[in-house]
Design a protein around this motif. Structure first.
Motif, PDB file in Angstrom:
ATOM      1  N   LEU A 170       0.836  -1.207   0.000  1.00 37.00           N
ATOM      2  CA  LEU A 170       0.000   0.000   0.000  1.00 37.00           C
ATOM      3  C   LEU A 170       0.868   1.252   0.000  1.00 37.00           C
ATOM      4  O   LEU A 170       0.554   2.235  -0.669  1.00 37.00           O
ATOM      5  N   LYS A 171       1.964   1.187   0.727  1.00 34.08           N
ATOM      6  CA  LYS A 171       2.860   2.342   0.779  1.00 34.08           C
ATOM      7  C   LYS A 171       3.379   2.661  -0.619  1.00 34.08           C
ATOM      8  O   LYS A 171       3.511   3.817  -1.007  1.00 34.08           O
ATOM      9  N   ALA A 172       3.653   1.599  -1.388  1.00 32.64           N
ATOM     10  CA  ALA A 172       4.189   1.809  -2.734  1.00 32.64           C
ATOM     11  C   ALA A 172       3.101   2.239  -3.712  1.00 32.64           C
ATOM     12  O   ALA A 172       3.340   3.052  -4.598  1.00 32.64           O
ATOM     13  N   ILE A 173       1.884   1.689  -3.560  1.00 33.41           N
ATOM     14  CA  ILE A 173       0.845   1.920  -4.567  1.00 33.41           C
ATOM     15  C   ILE A 173       0.116   3.235  -4.337  1.00 33.41           C
ATOM     16  O   ILE A 173      -0.064   4.035  -5.242  1.00 33.41           O
ATOM     17  N   ASN A 174      -0.339   3.453  -3.097  1.00 35.56           N
ATOM     18  CA  ASN A 174      -1.181   4.625  -2.857  1.00 35.56           C
ATOM     19  C   ASN A 174      -0.776   5.299  -1.550  1.00 35.56           C
ATOM     20  O   ASN A 174      -1.330   5.012  -0.485  1.00 35.56           O
TER      21      ASN A 174
END
Lengths: 202, 242
Positions: free
Chosen positions: B103-107
């Motif tokens: 999630l940190k990487a995607i959004n």
């Protein structure tokens, strides 16, 4: 010292773990049917929060951040909490069998109480130092204790009142928690600067 | 004789038999993790002030619940009883770490919004509860379905609560998502730009003032209490006597 009291008051009343963040709701709803058991669980939460918070702070600061392995934070924290709970259980059993009998089944349950892990994660995200994290642990635990005692007392009284059948039990517990949360919101008028050592935006 | 017919039936049973479908649909309403089993109320209600973060949280919980159930079920015969809680916690914590990093990487904005609550899926009682109650005693595929079902039942509540809180509290729907909707009221924004007039057209409810109570976390409690009320009036068998 002013900082300590400031964070204690803030985490106990203004940003109460249950009523503002819903941490530890499961045991809060399940164990709040009588004041006596609620008292035991509340004590156990203060105890474990007060112990795990500084330990997790030390581990986070000197191991995780130092060696740049912050992504292991969840696993490490939950392992610390689980082992601390186990340790506390053994120590309490040896030192004070009466307290152990009172806390009894609640101690192992605390491992999966969100308030404990949540407290540690909040501590990291708010960048508390060691003293502040001790204050946050004790204050958060105390706020949790207050909230569960209050709702247990209300629910004991409620047993004799005419509640609509569909709301009986769980439904009323949710409504009550909401109302208590509203009541606690009025405490946000407390000015922490009164206790000295006021640090803004923390 | 009886055993052979039983095994035959088991062999013939399709992947989505009726029994399996019940595993997925039952937790949505009549055995809902939040309103009936009272599991996992903890970690996520604070994120329901907007629909989109609730939606992301729901996906995360479905993922963790399903795969934790699957892996525990695969390992269920090799885990010693004394250390099973630790093993389960390690499985869950690993999955949650995966979700967190992904999630940190995607959004990143949603990751910031959810802050510690993604990590708190570890101590979400639904995941642990289903592992103990179901995955330790059932085959992998059925456990996987049970995990998806319970995750969905949980997510459904989150999204419904988020819907009412965002609609009445902010006057928007799905703010911050790829398809933000500007429905009623002044629509105080989180990440969207509402200052540009005409961006969402003229709203019909320009007179609506946002209800700030719904933005506060206590509103989630009231919304859930009403849901419980509705659910138990509909099906009086669910009323608890205590």
């Amino acid at each position: 010292m002013g900082d300590f009291i400031n964070i204690f008051i803030k985490s106990a009343f203004i940003e109460n773990m249950i009523l503002a963040y819903f941490l530890g709701m499961c045991s809060f709803l399940a164990v709040s049917k009588s004041v006596q058991t609620a008292f035991g669980l509340g004590l156990a939460v203060i105890f474990v929060l007060g112990i795990t918070m500084p330990i997790n702070w030390l581990i986070n600061e000197f191991l995780l951040v130092n060696f740049e392995v912050e992504f292991l934070r969840f696993i490490v924290f939950i392992a610390v909490i689980a082992s601390m709970v186990q340790l506390v259980e053994m120590v309490v059993e040896k030192v004070s069998p009466s307290l152990y009998a009172a806390l009894g089944i609640f101690l192992p349950l605390i491992t999966v109480n969100c308030a404990i892990l949540g407290g540690s994660l909040f501590m990291v995200s708010r960048e508390y130092n060691l003293t502040e994290s001790i204050a946050f642990g004790l204050g958060g635990g105390f706020g949790w204790f207050l909230a569960i005692i209050a709702i247990a007392a209300i629910r004991e009284r409620l047993r004799y009142s005419a509640v609509p059948p569909a709301l009986r039990g769980l439904g009323m517990a949710f409504l009550l928690t909401g109302l208590m949360g509203l009541a606690f919101l009025s405490l946000s008028g407390i000015d922490p600067a009164v206790f000295g050592g006021y640090t803004p935006s923390k | 004789m009886a055993t052979t017919t039983e095994t035959k039936i088991a062999e013939k049973e399709p992947w989505f038999s009726k029994k399996e479908r019940v595993l997925m649909t039952d937790p949505l309403l009549d055995n809902n993790p939040i309103t009936i089993q009272v599991l996992g109320v903890c970690s996520a209600l604070a994120v329901t002030s907007l629909v989109y973060p609730s939606f992301v949280m729901a996906i995360a919980v479905v993922f963790v619940c399903a795969f934790a159930n699957l892996f525990t079920s695969l390992l269920r015969n090799t885990i010693p009883k004394a250390v099973r809680l630790i093993v389960q916690l390690v499985i869950i914590a690993t999955l949650v770490t995966l979700v967190n990093e992904a999630l940190k990487a995607i959004n990143y904005p949603v990751y910031k919004q959810l802050s510690v609550y993604i990590g708190l899926i570890i101590t979400n009682c639904i995941v642990m509860g289903r592992l103990e109650a179901f995955a330790m005693a059932n085959k992998p595929w059925r456990s996987f379905l049970d995990g998806i079902g319970n995750g969905l039942g949980y997510g459904l509540i989150l999204i419904v609560v988020g819907f009412f809180r965002e609609l009445f509290g902010k006057g928007t729907l799905l703010a911050g998502s790829p398809i933000p909707m500007f429905i009623i009221g002044a629509g105080e924004d989180y990440w969207i730009d509402t200052t540009t007039p005409g961006q969402w057209g003229n709203t019909l409810f320009w007179w609506y003032a946002n209800n700030n109570l719904m933005v506060m976390s206590v509103a989630a409690m009231f919304v859930i209490a009403v849901m419980i009320w509705w659910q138990r009036s509909r099906n009086p068998k669910l009323v608890d006597i205590s």
